[in-house]
Design an enzyme around this catalytic site. Sequence first.
Site, PDB file in Angstrom:
ATOM      1  N   LYS A  49       0.817  -1.207   0.000  1.00  0.00           N
ATOM      2  CA  LYS A  49       0.000   0.000   0.000  1.00  0.00           C
ATOM      3  C   LYS A  49       0.857   1.266   0.000  1.00  0.00           C
ATOM      4  CE  LYS A  49      -3.502  -2.730  -0.038  1.00  0.00           C
ATOM      5  NZ  LYS A  49      -2.967  -4.029   0.401  1.00  0.00           N
ATOM      6  N   TYR A 263     -12.425 -14.535   2.614  1.00  0.00           N
ATOM      7  CA  TYR A 263     -11.304 -13.652   2.936  1.00  0.00           C
ATOM      8  C   TYR A 263     -10.853 -13.913   4.381  1.00  0.00           C
ATOM      9  CZ  TYR A 263      -8.866  -9.284   4.012  1.00  0.00           C
ATOM     10  OH  TYR A 263      -7.942  -8.358   4.403  1.00  0.00           O
ATOM     11  N   TYR A 289      -2.974 -13.038   2.359  1.00  0.00           N
ATOM     12  CA  TYR A 289      -2.697 -12.616   0.983  1.00  0.00           C
ATOM     13  C   TYR A 289      -1.568 -13.432   0.346  1.00  0.00           C
ATOM     14  CZ  TYR A 289      -5.363  -8.357   2.057  1.00  0.00           C
ATOM     15  OH  TYR A 289      -6.336  -7.466   2.413  1.00  0.00           O
TER      16      TYR A 289
END
Length: 334
Positions: A49, A263, A289
Amino acid sequence: MQLARFPRARLAHLPTPLEPLDRLSRELGGPTLFVKRDDCTGLATGGNKTRKLEFLLADALRRGADTIVTEGGAQSNHCRQTAAAAAKLGLACHLVLQSSSEAQAPDYEETGNVLLERLLGAELHFVAASADRSAELRRVAEGLEAAGRTVCTIPTGGSNAIGGLGYVSCAFELLQQAQQRQLAIDAVVHASGSGGTQGGLVVGFAAANADVATIGFDVTAVPPEIEARVRDVVRGTADLLGLPGGIDPARVILRMDQAGPAYAVVTDAAIEAIQLAARLEGLLLDPVYTAKAFAGLIALVRDGYFKRSDNVVFLHTGGTAALPAYTTQLTDER
Ligand SMILES: *Cc1c(COP(=O)(O)O)cnc(C)c1O
């Protein structure tokens, strides 16, 4: 470079290293594997990010913002990196964090990224798993505006047209590293969640006319949404850069077979990937992830998807700050 016209706050340690994965390549017996270490972007334990935030927060500053509001899951790496970037740039930061809809450890909302966000001085607004998180984000932002703040709202994962520029720049950086080593990269494999990483990479490789397959593994378990998110970033970021003729849709390769039931639910394949990377390379993956994407890479190699002569780069997008929140899943179940 076209990117130079966009304001950018310098937040990341760049370029991130590109390293060979010799022992893993040998163990799997397929293509030559490399890792691009975007887990080492440097800001409060790093992650993908930070590249997006360089462009997003520079834009927020240009528009006079003094307060950043963003959102994510309880263990959002994006929120932790936003809190750190805001601190560094002297901006207030409010995070709307959503409880997990899955069974998690009792300290799930205290440890890992949440702990770091508190240390970084962000204000946390938790909402229930069933709540409308975007509505809460709007409510928080409106309250701050009413109190006289100039608010900039950043979408989930920082994935919009401007955020995508961060991964256009990553694509350029990777191509430059490859050129310096006289290496032809055939594919980049990574995790896709909110779409900005894959969208930006696809635009970057297309802009550079580079024939690199960009293979994103969905981690959201909501296939139509992830596809739409990646394509939105591709369209928006390509428009920002004024790329003539748009981007060939075939450049987006999304694989849906590693997300598991939902998720942030840890899969057996992800645990295998974590152990393999840790024990053969000293490389830490996260269960939400990067381990799912790495499990996907292992499966592709085992299925003979790549040629032996291929050079395949695993883009490590970070996430290890969340590891303590998954202690139970990573130990008890083994
Ligand atoms: C957010 C995140 C991703 C996914 O990137 P997107 O740009 O949201 O698709 C991958 N890995 C980690 C560790 C992340 O935090």
